[in-house]
Scaffold this motif. Structure first.
Motif, PDB file in Angstrom:
ATOM      1  N   HIS A   3      -1.819  61.366  32.318  1.00 54.80           N
ATOM      2  CA  HIS A   3      -1.543  60.497  31.180  1.00 54.80           C
ATOM      3  C   HIS A   3      -2.861  60.071  30.533  1.00 54.80           C
ATOM      4  O   HIS A   3      -3.807  59.716  31.217  1.00 54.80           O
ATOM      5  N   THR A   4      -2.914  60.106  29.229  1.00 56.35           N
ATOM      6  CA  THR A   4      -4.119  59.727  28.501  1.00 56.35           C
ATOM      7  C   THR A   4      -4.225  58.218  28.356  1.00 56.35           C
ATOM      8  O   THR A   4      -5.313  57.654  28.419  1.00 56.35           O
ATOM      9  N   LEU A   5      -3.104  57.571  28.175  1.00 57.56           N
ATOM     10  CA  LEU A   5      -3.097  56.127  27.964  1.00 57.56           C
ATOM     11  C   LEU A   5      -3.085  55.390  29.300  1.00 57.56           C
ATOM     12  O   LEU A   5      -3.041  55.986  30.367  1.00 57.56           O
ATOM     13  N   SER A   6      -3.107  54.080  29.206  1.00 58.69           N
ATOM     14  CA  SER A   6      -2.981  53.209  30.368  1.00 58.69           C
ATOM     15  C   SER A   6      -1.687  52.421  30.194  1.00 58.69           C
ATOM     16  O   SER A   6      -1.331  52.058  29.068  1.00 58.69           O
ATOM     17  N   MET A   7      -0.978  52.181  31.281  1.00 64.23           N
ATOM     18  CA  MET A   7       0.273  51.427  31.192  1.00 64.23           C
ATOM     19  C   MET A   7       0.090  50.025  31.759  1.00 64.23           C
ATOM     20  O   MET A   7      -0.516  49.851  32.824  1.00 64.23           O
ATOM     21  N   LEU A   8       0.604  49.035  31.024  1.00 71.86           N
ATOM     22  CA  LEU A   8       0.635  47.654  31.493  1.00 71.86           C
ATOM     23  C   LEU A   8       2.082  47.298  31.760  1.00 71.86           C
ATOM     24  O   LEU A   8       2.954  47.550  30.921  1.00 71.86           O
ATOM     25  N   THR A  42      -9.189  58.619  19.426  1.00 66.66           N
ATOM     26  CA  THR A  42      -9.321  60.067  19.419  1.00 66.66           C
ATOM     27  C   THR A  42      -9.624  60.531  20.837  1.00 66.66           C
ATOM     28  O   THR A  42     -10.477  59.952  21.517  1.00 66.66           O
ATOM     29  N   VAL A  43      -8.942  61.597  21.264  1.00 65.67           N
ATOM     30  CA  VAL A  43      -9.130  62.139  22.607  1.00 65.67           C
ATOM     31  C   VAL A  43      -9.959  63.411  22.522  1.00 65.67           C
ATOM     32  O   VAL A  43      -9.649  64.310  21.749  1.00 65.67           O
ATOM     33  N   ASN A  44     -11.002  63.486  23.334  1.00 65.16           N
ATOM     34  CA  ASN A  44     -11.772  64.712  23.486  1.00 65.16           C
ATOM     35  C   ASN A  44     -11.026  65.540  24.531  1.00 65.16           C
ATOM     36  O   ASN A  44     -10.975  65.175  25.706  1.00 65.16           O
ATOM     37  N   LEU A  45     -10.427  66.649  24.118  1.00 69.13           N
ATOM     38  CA  LEU A  45      -9.599  67.434  25.031  1.00 69.13           C
ATOM     39  C   LEU A  45     -10.388  68.114  26.138  1.00 69.13           C
ATOM     40  O   LEU A  45      -9.836  68.471  27.173  1.00 69.13           O
ATOM     41  N   GLN A  46     -11.684  68.298  25.957  1.00 70.08           N
ATOM     42  CA  GLN A  46     -12.496  68.907  27.017  1.00 70.08           C
ATOM     43  C   GLN A  46     -12.823  67.907  28.111  1.00 70.08           C
ATOM     44  O   GLN A  46     -12.788  68.238  29.288  1.00 70.08           O
ATOM     45  N   SER A  53     -10.540  54.013  17.531  1.00 62.91           N
ATOM     46  CA  SER A  53     -10.744  54.199  16.094  1.00 62.91           C
ATOM     47  C   SER A  53     -11.154  52.884  15.445  1.00 62.91           C
ATOM     48  O   SER A  53     -10.432  51.883  15.545  1.00 62.91           O
ATOM     49  N   THR A  54     -12.302  52.894  14.779  1.00 58.80           N
ATOM     50  CA  THR A  54     -12.821  51.705  14.113  1.00 58.80           C
ATOM     51  C   THR A  54     -11.772  51.136  13.163  1.00 58.80           C
ATOM     52  O   THR A  54     -11.163  51.863  12.391  1.00 58.80           O
ATOM     53  N   GLY A  55     -11.574  49.834  13.254  1.00 56.73           N
ATOM     54  CA  GLY A  55     -10.634  49.150  12.379  1.00 56.73           C
ATOM     55  C   GLY A  55      -9.190  49.210  12.847  1.00 56.73           C
ATOM     56  O   GLY A  55      -8.311  48.624  12.232  1.00 56.73           O
ATOM     57  N   LYS A  56      -8.925  49.898  13.938  1.00 58.49           N
ATOM     58  CA  LYS A  56      -7.563  50.001  14.476  1.00 58.49           C
ATOM     59  C   LYS A  56      -7.462  49.122  15.721  1.00 58.49           C
ATOM     60  O   LYS A  56      -7.610  49.578  16.849  1.00 58.49           O
ATOM     61  N   ASN A  57      -7.259  47.829  15.486  1.00 61.13           N
ATOM     62  CA  ASN A  57      -7.253  46.865  16.580  1.00 61.13           C
ATOM     63  C   ASN A  57      -5.995  45.991  16.566  1.00 61.13           C
ATOM     64  O   ASN A  57      -6.030  44.833  16.968  1.00 61.13           O
ATOM     65  N   GLN A  58      -4.881  46.546  16.105  1.00 60.87           N
ATOM     66  CA  GLN A  58      -3.644  45.783  16.060  1.00 60.87           C
ATOM     67  C   GLN A  58      -3.174  45.452  17.481  1.00 60.87           C
ATOM     68  O   GLN A  58      -3.460  46.173  18.429  1.00 60.87           O
ATOM     69  N   SER A  59      -2.431  44.369  17.571  1.00 62.83           N
ATOM     70  CA  SER A  59      -1.907  43.962  18.876  1.00 62.83           C
ATOM     71  C   SER A  59      -0.709  44.824  19.249  1.00 62.83           C
ATOM     72  O   SER A  59      -0.122  45.513  18.414  1.00 62.83           O
ATOM     73  N   VAL A  85      -4.232  52.066  24.581  1.00 60.46           N
ATOM     74  CA  VAL A  85      -5.474  52.832  24.603  1.00 60.46           C
ATOM     75  C   VAL A  85      -6.323  52.226  25.729  1.00 60.46           C
ATOM     76  O   VAL A  85      -6.462  51.001  25.817  1.00 60.46           O
ATOM     77  N   PRO A  86      -6.871  53.039  26.626  1.00 57.01           N
ATOM     78  CA  PRO A  86      -7.649  52.509  27.749  1.00 57.01           C
ATOM     79  C   PRO A  86      -8.794  51.592  27.305  1.00 57.01           C
ATOM     80  O   PRO A  86      -9.358  51.759  26.229  1.00 57.01           O
ATOM     81  N   VAL A  87      -9.101  50.628  28.169  1.00 57.50           N
ATOM     82  CA  VAL A  87     -10.210  49.698  27.962  1.00 57.50           C
ATOM     83  C   VAL A  87     -11.190  49.928  29.101  1.00 57.50           C
ATOM     84  O   VAL A  87     -10.825  49.799  30.271  1.00 57.50           O
ATOM     85  N   SER A  88     -12.445  50.282  28.758  1.00 58.82           N
ATOM     86  CA  SER A  88     -13.428  50.606  29.804  1.00 58.82           C
ATOM     87  C   SER A  88     -13.907  49.376  30.552  1.00 58.82           C
ATOM     88  O   SER A  88     -14.204  49.450  31.733  1.00 58.82           O
ATOM     89  N   SER A  89     -13.988  48.241  29.886  1.00 60.56           N
ATOM     90  CA  SER A  89     -14.354  46.986  30.551  1.00 60.56           C
ATOM     91  C   SER A  89     -14.282  45.853  29.535  1.00 60.56           C
ATOM     92  O   SER A  89     -14.840  45.958  28.454  1.00 60.56           O
TER      93      SER A  89
END
Length: 155
Positions: A3-8, A42-46, A53-59, A85-89
């Motif tokens: 899975h690319t995303l993270s689940m809460l 954006t996902v880097n498939l490799q 994405s800059t400016g895409k911070n909706q709740s 979308v995952p959060v690194s920290s």
């Protein structure tokens, strides 16, 4: 593929609470002026790396009508879930907030600094409303391995 995303996942219950205990909304959001949580990327498939994405911070928000019990249910299939979308920290405690609307009142959980919502994980929050205080008693992080299994061929 993982899975690319993270689940809460939120297992919310009440203790020593005198109201009706109706959970009507959960919202995961950036604190005012913060941009830690992204709603698109954006996902880097490799490499599998995700760039917000800059400016895409909706709740992220779920409206629901769930009567809360007096103990955690532990039944993941019936609990409110978000794919984010995952959060690194999280840099500073409270940069991301989680609002729980119970009986028309909003209770806020301030996500602690250094929290990571990694790609391919399920983050289960056990949350207790005790009297008038919201307490996160347990956070369990597991690999997100369930889902549809199958094969695809990429050109």
């Amino acid at each position: 593929m993982k899975h690319t995303l993270s689940m809460l996942i939120f297992d919310v219950y009440v203790e020593n609470y005198t109201g009706n205990a109706e959970l009507t909304k959960i919202e995961v959001a950036n604190a005012t002026g913060k941009t830690v949580l992204f709603s698109a990327g954006t996902v880097n498939l490799q490499t599998g790396a995700i760039t917000g994405s800059t400016g895409k911070n909706q709740s992220y928000a779920h409206s629901l009508s769930q009567m809360l019990g007096t103990a955690p249910t532990g039944h993941e299939k019936t609990l409110p879930k978000f794919m984010v979308v995952p959060v690194s920290s999280v840099p500073v405690t409270g940069d991301i907030i989680i609002n729980f609307t119970i009986d028309g009142k909003v209770y806020t959980y301030y996500v602690p600094a250094s929290t990571v919502w990694a790609s391919g994980t399920k983050n289960t929050y056990t949350v207790k409303l005790s009297g008038k205080a919201l307490i996160t008693s347990n956070i369990t992080i597991t690999n997100w391995t369930d889902g549809i299994n199958g094969n695809i061929t990429l050109p």
